[in-house]
Motif scaffolding. Structure first.
Motif, mmCIF file in Angstrom:
data_model
loop_
_atom_site.group_PDB
_atom_site.id
_atom_site.type_symbol
_atom_site.label_atom_id
_atom_site.label_comp_id
_atom_site.label_asym_id
_atom_site.label_seq_id
_atom_site.Cartn_x
_atom_site.Cartn_y
_atom_site.Cartn_z
ATOM 1 N N ALA A 325 43.418 -2.955 80.055
ATOM 2 C CA ALA A 325 43.131 -3.879 81.145
ATOM 3 C C ALA A 325 42.058 -4.857 80.647
ATOM 4 N N VAL A 326 42.201 -6.112 80.994
ATOM 5 C CA VAL A 326 41.262 -7.133 80.504
ATOM 6 C C VAL A 326 40.802 -7.998 81.664
ATOM 7 N N LYS A 327 39.500 -8.232 81.736
ATOM 8 C CA LYS A 327 38.968 -9.001 82.862
ATOM 9 C C LYS A 327 37.869 -9.930 82.376
ATOM 10 N N VAL A 328 37.871 -11.133 82.898
ATOM 11 C CA VAL A 328 36.796 -12.084 82.591
ATOM 12 C C VAL A 328 35.718 -11.933 83.659
ATOM 13 N N VAL A 329 34.465 -11.745 83.217
ATOM 14 C CA VAL A 329 33.368 -11.539 84.169
ATOM 15 C C VAL A 329 32.332 -12.648 84.044
ATOM 16 N N GLU A 330 31.536 -12.802 85.105
ATOM 17 C CA GLU A 330 30.520 -13.856 85.136
ATOM 18 C C GLU A 330 29.158 -13.287 84.724
ATOM 19 N N GLY A 331 29.068 -12.728 83.545
ATOM 20 C CA GLY A 331 27.770 -12.267 83.057
ATOM 21 C C GLY A 331 27.480 -10.797 83.320
ATOM 22 N N LEU A 332 26.281 -10.401 82.918
ATOM 23 C CA LEU A 332 25.871 -8.986 82.921
ATOM 24 C C LEU A 332 26.009 -8.308 84.280
ATOM 25 N N ASP A 333 25.501 -8.962 85.350
ATOM 26 C CA ASP A 333 25.530 -8.295 86.657
ATOM 27 C C ASP A 333 26.955 -8.007 87.110
#
Lengths: 422, 422
Positions: A325-333
């Motif tokens: 599964a692959v997900k783009v996240v908006e930074g550490l939090d």
């Protein structure tokens, strides 16, 4: 091969009695027993292979799948590996008697914390016969008596292995009942066994989630649980992308069927356009199926890399297969919150060159293993240098993560005074 | 005051949520909350005493005995003591984040073991309302959310105390649900509570053996058990007999109703004629009833000291009263074997000037506390310097003996690499 209730209790009582001898057995005597056990495993190779051949034939007749048969199979190489593993345990430091802390009290008392064995350890496992000697050796070295209840399909192999181990114990002058193979009887006898509070100090089930749940739900003795590993690799914006790619490939593909393999890749939006296509191509080239969130699908699709849209059930899923599964996240939090929601507290990794980001990740992630710039695959007793591992605990009680010899001990307070009273 | 199944689960879910905040809360914030909790306990003294007066009146009406009423009673001094105890916990070192071990692997990985909280701790206790604030403070400092289920007779007192604690939490910006008093409902709700695997990480029952057995037999969450203490004082032939006498008197009479009080005195035959009459006279002068084996009865009888013959049931008996079993033994091995047979693995003491004998005793005795030339009464969290204690474990899993802040934590592996893969 079935065993009556009373027999199960007698085995446990014999183990309890042996555990009293083992608790104070000198290191040299335990090591002598381990080396003798290795010799007897080698000497009894023909008998062990003959017993294993019978188990294999019966399993084949019962239509067991090839992977099952491979786990059950013993050959000269595997038995030699078992003997060597027992010798390696002999070479490890004895944890019993180790002083872990010491301090003085204002009234002059000198207090020490000293390791002592747990007592009687019950291993419950399935097809692999090597667990019999591995677990027995670790328990013996840590001064614990062991009850080994393997799967019924490996009963003949396990009995032959246990006989070799018992011969080694006897040669070194330790009770042969220090290590006992429990004949795999009905489920009822397993039920009886895991309720023997006061006779069994710890139960370690190893196998499928069904077995572990059955034990956890029915046991009255303490159980160290080993549930699933849903491990994430988080590629932070400040990651060395070569390193990130190498680690992602290793974490996913080096052995996809184990619990410390990665199941989900989180990529910071800032590096998604650069990183996703290159790592995606390499993953696909190794046969990995990618299941991405919307952004991932757009980026990979645009770069011509095969990707499917992820379903909600793909997050937090333990694929144990070449699926990621692959997900783009908006930074550490965002990454921390995804891991907190979907992780299984097994192993989580961050790839970043930013030490303060890594500091927050390693502090805030509540998992048994947290890796910074290293593969999730290192959360393993052997790799961490524990020498060997008897299991991996996914709950925090007693031990969390890989369990080696130390985790098979408890500690007592030794208080030395000069006549102090309260 | 009863509480439905669904309510119990909601409380536990709220605790789980709060535990995620507490796990990474800075030490300063937790300490600020603890100090605010102490202030609110003092500020709400009238409300707490009013609630306690209602509990007391109801307990009196229900015909509870005087000792029970005394345990339940709060007054200004006791509430001040509770507030002070909370402030003392604020002054203790935060165990969370503490590095307990660190090592390097041949491949360059740096591995650290770091403490993290357990998660959600459930305390189950009986009449004493001070346990509410004591346990809550220890759990908070160690980063754990707590569910506090006191006895129904103390329900109003506990609710008033919990309200003061919640006010302190809110003042410091921590979730008020970090500490929750569970309304004492039917036994069914207790049953529901101790089966909430995945929501509760540890259950600590404190109270009578009946309560602890009920919890241990029905729980699906891990339980730290605190059963009985059958503690021995062994006076070896090489003992300083003044010291031996002082320690025996202290261990038996300073507080006979607690678990680390002595229940049995073992005396080497070589010093029985000298030691028994003098210690016997002093014990009897303090109101102790002596129950001796044949030799003891002969020696004490000959010296004119009151003694009864011991029945078999007196060995291994937890009298919790001014009664002492006394036995003459033939040296160290005899003493060790008596202790192994009749001891409860709680606390055992030896009095001797011979260091090698003491060495064998402290190595071979399998108890949570082993004292050499000191009273059994020192096996206690406060006396050992743990700062405070949340309970005493009599089983070896997770912790053995007095449990302080460290024992309310687990440990994770933090693995730092430079891109290593397997």
């Amino acid at each position: 091969m079935s065993v009556a209730k009373q027999d199960v209790r007698s085995l446990a009582e014999a183990a309890r009695k042996a555990s009293r001898v083992l608790a104070t057995a000198p290191t040299a005597q335990k090591d002598e027993a381990l080396r003798a056990m290795a010799r007897h495993l080698r000497a009894r190779l023909p008998a062990i292979l003959a017993a294993n051949a019978e188990d294999l034939a019966a399993a084949r007749d019962a239509g067991k799948p090839a992977a099952f048969l491979d786990r059950l199979l013993l050959d000269a190489g595997r038995v030699e590996g078992m003997a060597k593993a027992v010798e390696e345990v002999a070479a490890l430091k004895d944890p019993v008697g180790e002083e872990t802390e010491a301090w003085d009290r204002p009234n002059g008392l000198h207090v020490r914390k000293v390791r002592l064995p747990l007592g009687v350890v019950l291993m419950i496992y399935e097809a692999r016969p090597n667990v019999t000697s591995d677990a027995a050796a670790l328990c013996l070295k840590s001064g614990n008596a062991s009850l080994l209840r393997g799967g019924s399909e490996a009963a003949r192999s396990n009995a032959a292995i246990a006989a070799a181990l018992a011969a080694g114990l006897t040669e070194a002058g330790l009770p042969a009942t220090s290590i006992q193979a429990v004949p795999p009887g009905e489920r009822e006898t397993l039920l009886e066994l895991i309720k023997l509070e006061g006779l069994i100090d710890l139960c370690i089930p190893r196998g499928g989630e069904g077995l572990i749940r059955f034990v956890a739900e029915n046991a009255r003795v303490p159980v160290v649980k080993h549930y699933k590993g849903v491990c994430h690799v988080y590629v932070h914006a400040a990651a060395d992308l070569d390193m990130a790619s190498r680690i992602t490939l290793n974490a996913k593909t080096s052995r996809p069927g184990v619990c410390n393999a990665a199941e989900c890749l989180l990529v910071d939006a800032a590096v998604a356009d650069t990183f996703l296509p290159r790592v995606g191509r390499e993953l696909v080239a190794r046969g990995v199926e990618l299941r991405g969130d919307e952004t991932t699908v757009r980026v990979l699709g645009g770069a011509g890399v095969a990707v499917k849209p992820a379903a909600e059930a793909d997050w937090g899923q333990e694929f144990l297969d070449l699926i990621l599964a692959v997900k783009v996240v908006e930074g550490l939090d965002d990454a921390l919150s995804h891991i907190s929601r979907y992780g299984s507290e097994h192993t989580e990794a961050i790839i970043t060159a930013d030490a303060s980001v890594a500091g927050r990740f390693t502090r805030e992630v509540q998992a048994s293993g947290v890796a910074w710039n290293a593969s999730t695959r290192f959360n393993d007793g052997g790799e961490l240098g524990l020498g060997a591992e008897i299991g991996i605990s996914t709950s925090r009680l007693h031990a969390f993560g890989p369990m080696g010899l130390k985790e098979l001990t408890s500690q007592k307070y030794v208080i030395h005074g000069q006549g102090q009273v309260r």
